[in-house]
Scaffold this motif. Structure first.
Motif, mmCIF file in Angstrom:
data_model
loop_
_atom_site.group_PDB
_atom_site.id
_atom_site.type_symbol
_atom_site.label_atom_id
_atom_site.label_comp_id
_atom_site.label_asym_id
_atom_site.label_seq_id
_atom_site.Cartn_x
_atom_site.Cartn_y
_atom_site.Cartn_z
ATOM 1 N N ALA A 167 2.742 12.636 14.753
ATOM 2 C CA ALA A 167 3.411 13.394 13.522
ATOM 3 C C ALA A 167 2.239 13.454 12.684
ATOM 4 O O ALA A 167 1.816 14.409 11.892
ATOM 5 C CB ALA A 167 4.711 12.763 13.243
ATOM 6 N N LEU A 168 1.470 12.287 12.260
ATOM 7 C CA LEU A 168 0.753 11.891 11.217
ATOM 8 C C LEU A 168 -0.891 12.903 11.579
ATOM 9 O O LEU A 168 -1.406 13.028 10.720
ATOM 10 C CB LEU A 168 0.555 10.512 10.794
ATOM 11 C CG LEU A 168 1.648 9.781 10.269
ATOM 12 C CD1 LEU A 168 1.110 8.232 10.105
ATOM 13 C CD2 LEU A 168 1.872 10.268 8.754
ATOM 14 N N THR A 189 0.038 18.503 9.436
ATOM 15 C CA THR A 189 0.068 17.438 8.526
ATOM 16 C C THR A 189 -1.286 17.157 7.763
ATOM 17 O O THR A 189 -1.424 17.204 6.688
ATOM 18 C CB THR A 189 0.409 16.057 9.429
ATOM 19 O OG1 THR A 189 1.558 16.446 10.167
ATOM 20 C CG2 THR A 189 0.904 15.024 8.369
ATOM 21 N N VAL A 237 5.044 8.460 15.789
ATOM 22 C CA VAL A 237 4.510 8.404 14.385
ATOM 23 C C VAL A 237 3.305 8.777 14.163
ATOM 24 O O VAL A 237 2.595 9.895 13.250
ATOM 25 C CB VAL A 237 4.973 7.189 13.673
ATOM 26 C CG1 VAL A 237 3.904 7.027 12.511
ATOM 27 C CG2 VAL A 237 6.302 6.841 13.574
ATOM 28 N N VAL A 293 -9.237 3.832 5.153
ATOM 29 C CA VAL A 293 -7.832 3.810 5.510
ATOM 30 C C VAL A 293 -7.154 4.959 5.214
ATOM 31 O O VAL A 293 -7.214 5.319 3.862
ATOM 32 C CB VAL A 293 -7.034 2.724 5.017
ATOM 33 C CG1 VAL A 293 -5.760 2.531 5.791
ATOM 34 C CG2 VAL A 293 -7.805 1.391 5.760
ATOM 35 N N ARG A 294 -6.548 5.827 5.784
ATOM 36 C CA ARG A 294 -5.685 6.965 5.329
ATOM 37 C C ARG A 294 -3.983 6.236 4.802
ATOM 38 O O ARG A 294 -3.723 5.361 5.216
ATOM 39 C CB ARG A 294 -5.304 8.058 6.492
ATOM 40 C CG ARG A 294 -6.636 8.638 6.663
ATOM 41 C CD ARG A 294 -6.565 9.793 7.826
ATOM 42 N NE ARG A 294 -6.144 9.338 8.790
ATOM 43 C CZ ARG A 294 -5.408 10.125 9.471
ATOM 44 N NH1 ARG A 294 -4.860 11.022 9.308
ATOM 45 N NH2 ARG A 294 -5.109 9.556 10.771
ATOM 46 N N THR A 295 -3.438 7.190 4.110
ATOM 47 C CA THR A 295 -1.968 6.677 3.781
ATOM 48 C C THR A 295 -1.254 8.074 3.871
ATOM 49 O O THR A 295 -1.807 9.095 4.284
ATOM 50 C CB THR A 295 -2.076 6.190 2.207
ATOM 51 O OG1 THR A 295 -0.896 5.462 1.926
ATOM 52 C CG2 THR A 295 -2.335 7.275 1.242
ATOM 53 N N VAL A 296 0.014 7.911 3.757
ATOM 54 C CA VAL A 296 0.883 8.923 3.707
ATOM 55 C C VAL A 296 1.144 9.289 2.350
ATOM 56 O O VAL A 296 1.459 8.726 1.191
ATOM 57 C CB VAL A 296 2.478 8.455 4.088
ATOM 58 C CG1 VAL A 296 3.409 9.521 3.864
ATOM 59 C CG2 VAL A 296 2.507 7.996 5.487
ATOM 60 N N GLY A 297 0.641 10.647 1.861
ATOM 61 C CA GLY A 297 0.342 11.201 0.705
ATOM 62 C C GLY A 297 1.427 11.875 0.080
ATOM 63 O O GLY A 297 2.728 11.702 0.565
ATOM 64 N N SER A 298 1.376 12.422 -0.984
ATOM 65 C CA SER A 298 2.399 13.347 -1.636
ATOM 66 C C SER A 298 2.532 14.565 -1.173
ATOM 67 O O SER A 298 1.451 15.200 -0.972
ATOM 68 C CB SER A 298 2.217 13.342 -3.024
ATOM 69 O OG SER A 298 2.982 14.232 -3.569
ATOM 70 N N PRO A 299 3.822 15.231 -1.110
ATOM 71 C CA PRO A 299 3.657 16.789 -0.599
ATOM 72 C C PRO A 299 3.704 17.814 -1.815
ATOM 73 O O PRO A 299 3.880 18.935 -1.677
ATOM 74 C CB PRO A 299 4.897 17.097 -0.172
ATOM 75 C CG PRO A 299 5.941 15.895 -0.971
ATOM 76 C CD PRO A 299 4.860 14.668 -1.281
ATOM 77 N N MET A 351 -1.649 15.802 3.816
ATOM 78 C CA MET A 351 -0.706 14.782 3.890
ATOM 79 C C MET A 351 -1.190 13.349 4.269
ATOM 80 O O MET A 351 -0.358 12.410 4.007
ATOM 81 C CB MET A 351 0.529 15.094 4.838
ATOM 82 C CG MET A 351 1.435 16.264 4.158
ATOM 83 S SD MET A 351 2.007 15.916 2.489
ATOM 84 C CE MET A 351 3.197 14.511 2.588
ATOM 85 N N MET A 379 0.980 -1.141 -0.084
ATOM 86 C CA MET A 379 0.005 0.026 0.042
ATOM 87 C C MET A 379 0.936 1.239 -0.079
ATOM 88 O O MET A 379 0.595 2.210 -0.508
ATOM 89 C CB MET A 379 -0.970 0.026 1.087
ATOM 90 C CG MET A 379 -2.041 -0.780 1.223
ATOM 91 S SD MET A 379 -3.225 -0.792 2.372
ATOM 92 C CE MET A 379 -3.652 0.943 2.540
ATOM 93 N N ALA A 380 1.904 1.252 0.562
ATOM 94 C CA ALA A 380 2.887 2.369 0.746
ATOM 95 C C ALA A 380 3.694 2.686 -0.418
ATOM 96 O O ALA A 380 3.970 3.942 -0.422
ATOM 97 C CB ALA A 380 3.858 2.203 2.036
ATOM 98 N N PHE A 381 3.855 1.737 -1.330
ATOM 99 C CA PHE A 381 4.592 2.097 -2.376
ATOM 100 C C PHE A 381 4.235 1.723 -3.703
ATOM 101 O O PHE A 381 4.738 1.947 -4.857
ATOM 102 C CB PHE A 381 6.184 1.273 -2.090
ATOM 103 C CG PHE A 381 6.846 1.627 -1.145
ATOM 104 C CD1 PHE A 381 7.374 2.805 -0.925
ATOM 105 C CD2 PHE A 381 6.867 0.811 0.233
ATOM 106 C CE1 PHE A 381 8.275 3.109 0.335
ATOM 107 C CE2 PHE A 381 7.740 1.062 1.310
ATOM 108 C CZ PHE A 381 8.257 2.351 1.403
#
Lengths: 398, 399
Positions: free
Chosen positions: A323-324, A329, A320, A345-351, A334, A62-64
């Motif tokens: 921070a999220l 954030t 973590v 479900v949330r994810t770490v997005g693009s800046p 983000m 999911m992360a990559f």
């Protein structure tokens, strides 16, 4: 008004898996490229299945792998290899890792194709590169952290060498893959010519030594790990509080003055032993003892309020989760909710966010990662087959 | 050579200072762009004062400003601003990394520049970005690492957290800045539109949490530092030998079998560790077993054995060992920089290789104001006008 992605329509084929090419192609997918992963379920042993999972997708996948498509094809089976060749003809950009099994099998085909199609952009994103004493060997982020100096530089002085807590070198090599491919896409728009790119993870990892490397070259001297500390500035590190940790970076005289007054210790400012940065470095042990004791007296939140008021650089050492969930954030978008899952479900997005000159905006979305082989090669080839064939015919008639 | 590079002919006006922004502009320069670094005339980029020196110049500054031209000019003077607006009109790209609001106060912000150069690609990079409750905060690598959760996840459980030993806070911002600018240029070719990108270092660091962050977001569990253990792989870590440290990964079934063989472990020894799930569930015991074996011999001996078994492994090297290694020499990543009257000195080139040529091996960083005159002349200033600007204190002419 929402604009299309900056590299909309660019067809990127990723041969096999590997973190640098996974990361690099995710950055391109975020920017609007049509990224198709060619995966061999038997040979691409990856971290995809490690729990926790959701809808059968592991958290690493999911992360990559967001915003991409996946076709399952084995280069070892002739009929499937033929389909891979058609996909290679379809692609504008081909990413591979010449040291993993899938990439190694196909590296020759990619090179042949590049000679027939001068417009093709190829990028080999392996750990050790195509030449040099470790060419062709396997590797990973951990090996890069060890071989490029980062582990020796990370941790308390009396700790063992320490890993960075996230796979920073996979990320950095992936960003360089994306940078080189984007530059090549720009160059191709100008001249029509593609590029053969090599980005070795090892080279990107060593490059991060940047100013530390030039300092070593200038003096022959180097340092090892200092925890959160700094080689020539104190205080510039983390202190334990009654309920956590906080970092401060007192790197100017003005900050030292504000800091001493803000924490209610003007006596430290008056003390000639702590007057300048070199003085404070020389008296680091005794000053450290004073500050260690002081910081333990209050909570991280209490110290944050005091240091905020004092206007000095500080930061609570956030876990973590915090921070999220920080307002900064979330307000910057983000942690977007992933589209296409059975529960939110949330994810770490693009800046990356673009404000275009016509007033429209572009911001990457987050569509869930595909399952292996979720997409049919025929449907991939049907996306713009005509244009791709024309490009191919043009290229081969040159 | 430069003609063939992908960004040949692209003009970048670079207002960045310190590390993150200059790193990005250096990447653009390595890719063939013409980068004019705008510096205030008295001391220029603050890192020009950082020690140690190479010759009489800062090794820090030299490391992140290769290939640029230096225009030393005071943007706070009317004449300085006028010249900068002329330069802005000609630029394809503008990059800056001041706190939000500074470029606006100077009258050089995106909205102003867009009026005279609508298709400019303009990228701003600040500690927390131009929006959000923390946008005004002072930013520094260690502070940003703390706020983004990276310090908490780095280090050994029970001991203090550590910052990552390379300045990843700045580096990630610089790398994303390069990506943003390049994407903007590709988009401009496709659509004719310019753009502004508002990057926050905090956001770029948050992206480094990738899988670690995803794990937390899926389960809600607290994720913290695990020392040299890993959440998803085992064994995958660092081990003391009799005379140093090595890292080894052997999580896949075949690799694990070869490691057991390489270490001479018996079936009984590894009974509790046969599957990856077992190894992850019993990591502490696994770590203990492997540590005892590795301590029994030297780093060189173990590397020989592990490599013979085709395992992914490496010695933990310090900076000197890295930079003097035969591995590095075999990659041609170190080059002898030469420029002007300087003695040649060693530098790291770019990690990018295009069509067989390594980028970033050709040039050195500029002296303060070294290109003030040539840049102004290209903008149409006569020698008399340049002299008048010098006398007014609006520019500095370097050697």
């Amino acid at each position: 008004m929402a604009a299309a992605g900056p590299v909309r329509g660019t067809k990127v084929l990723v041969l096999g898996r590997g973190r640098p090419i996974d990361c690099g192609s995710m950055l391109l997918a975020d920017l609007g490229a049509d990224v198709v992963m060619v995966e061999d379920p038997e040979r691409d042993l990856s971290l995809d299945d490690v729990a926790p999972t959701i809808d059968g997708l592991g958290y690493q996948r999911m992360a990559f792998c967001r915003n991409k498509r996946s076709v399952a094809l084995r280069a070892t089976v002739p009929a499937e290899l033929a389909v891979i060749h058609r996909l290679l003809d379809w692609a504008d950009v081909v990413l591979y890792d010449s040291a993993n099994p899938v990439g190694r099998d196909l590296a020759g085909s990619v090179r042949d194709l590049a000679t027939r199609r001068p417009d093709l952009i190829t990028c080999d994103g392996s750990t050790w590169g195509s030449f040099g004493e470790r060419a062709g060997m396997a590797g990973n982020d951990l090996v890069l952290q060890a071989s490029a100096g980062c582990m020796d530089l990370t941790g308390e002085a009396d700790d063992p060498p320490t890993r960075a807590g996230t796979a920073i070198f996979d990320f950095v090599s992936g960003t360089y893959v994306a940078i080189a491919v984007l530059a090549a896409l720009f160059g191709r728009q100008q001249t029509g010519d593609g590029q053969r790119i090599e980005v070795a993870g090892y080279d990107t990892a060593v490059t991060l030594l940047s100013n530390m490397a030039s300092a070593y070259f200038a003096t022959g001297e180097h340092r090892s790990r200092l925890g959160t500390g700094h080689i020539s500035i104190f205080p510039y590190n983390a202190f334990r509080t009654s309920d956590g940790e906080i970092v401060i970076a007192i790197f100017t005289q003005a900050f030292w003055s504000k800091f001493c007054i803000g924490i209610g210790r003007p006596d430290l400012l008056e003390n000639p032993r702590y007057k300048s940065i070199p003085d404070r470095m020389a008296a680091k042990d005794e000053l450290s003892a004073i500050l260690d004791a002081l910081f333990l007296e209050r909570t991280t939140d209490e110290w944050s309020a005091i240091l905020q008021e004092a206007d000095v650089p500080y930061g609570p050492v956030l876990p973590v989760g915090r921070a999220l969930s920080l307002d900064q954030t979330t307000e910057r978008g983000m942690t977007p909710t992933v589209a296409g899952l059975s529960r939110p479900v949330r994810t770490v997005g693009s800046p990356l966010r673009f404000l275009l000159s016509d007033g429209s905006t572009y911001r990457p979305e987050a569509r869930r990662a595909p399952h292996i082989g979720e997409h049919d090669p025929a449907s991939v080839l049907a996306t713009d087959t005509v244009a791709s064939n024309e490009a191919y015919l043009q290229a081969s008639s040159r | 050579m430069t003609q063939n590079l992908p960004l040949a002919g692209v003009r970048v006006l670079d207002f960045t200072r310190m590390f993150a922004g200059p790193w990005a502009a250096e990447i653009l320069s390595d890719l063939g762009a013409t980068v004019v670094k705008v510096e205030e005339p008295r001391i220029g980029d603050p890192t020009r004062r950082h020690r140690p020196l190479v010759g009489v110049e800062s090794s820090y500054f030299m490391a992140v400003n290769r290939g640029k031209r230096s225009l030393a000019i005071d943007a706070r003077t009317a004449q300085g601003r006028e010249a900068l607006l002329k330069a802005m009109r000609e630029a394809d790209v503008v990059v800056e990394n001041f706190r939000p609001g500074v470029m606006e106060r100077l009258g050089l912000d995106y909205e102003t520049v867009k009026e005279i150069n609508p298709d400019v690609v303009y990228c701003s990079l600040s500690g927390f970005g131009a929006t959000g409750p923390m946008r005004e905060r002072i930013s520094f690598d260690i502070v940003n690492q703390a706020f983004a959760g990276l310090i908490d996840v780095t280090g050994h459980p029970g001991n203090r957290a550590s910052r990552i030993g390379v300045p990843i806070g700045d580096l990630s911002g610089g790398l994303y800045m390069s990506i943003a600018v390049l994407a903007g240029l590709v988009n401009r070719n496709a659509t004719g539109l310019g753009c502004w990108i508002d990057l926050g270092l905090h956001d770029t660091l948050i992206t480094l949490l990738a899988d670690v962050g995803q794990r937390h977001l899926v389960t809600g569990e607290r994720v913290s530092r695990a020392g040299n253990l890993d959440h998803a792989l085992a064994p995958h870590g660092c081990f003391a030998t009799s005379d140093g440290w090595i890292v080894v990964t052997a999580a896949a079934p075949d690799d694990w079998a070869r490691l057991v063989d390489a270490l001479g472990l018996t079936a009984e020894d590894v009974d509790a560790f046969n599957s990856l799930e077992d190894r992850l569930a019993n990591q502490a015991a696994l770590q203990g077993l492997l540590e005892r074996r590795f301590r029994a011999d030297s780093t060189a001996a173990w590397l020989e054995v592990l490599r013979r078994h085709e395992l992914i492994c490496h010695e933990v090297l310090d900076i000197r060992q890295v930079l003097e290694s035969s591995t590095l020499a075999s990659r041609n990543l170190v080059y002898e920089a030469k420029g002007g009257d300087r003695d040649a000195f060693r530098m790291l080139a770019s990690p990018m290789i295009l069509d067989g040529t390594r980028l970033g091996t050709g040039s050195v960083a500029p002296r303060l104001g070294e290109h003030t005159v040539s840049v102004l002349e290209e903008l149409g200033y006569s020698p008399d006008e340049v002299r008048a600007l010098t006398e007014a204190g609006a520019i500095r002419v370097g050697s």
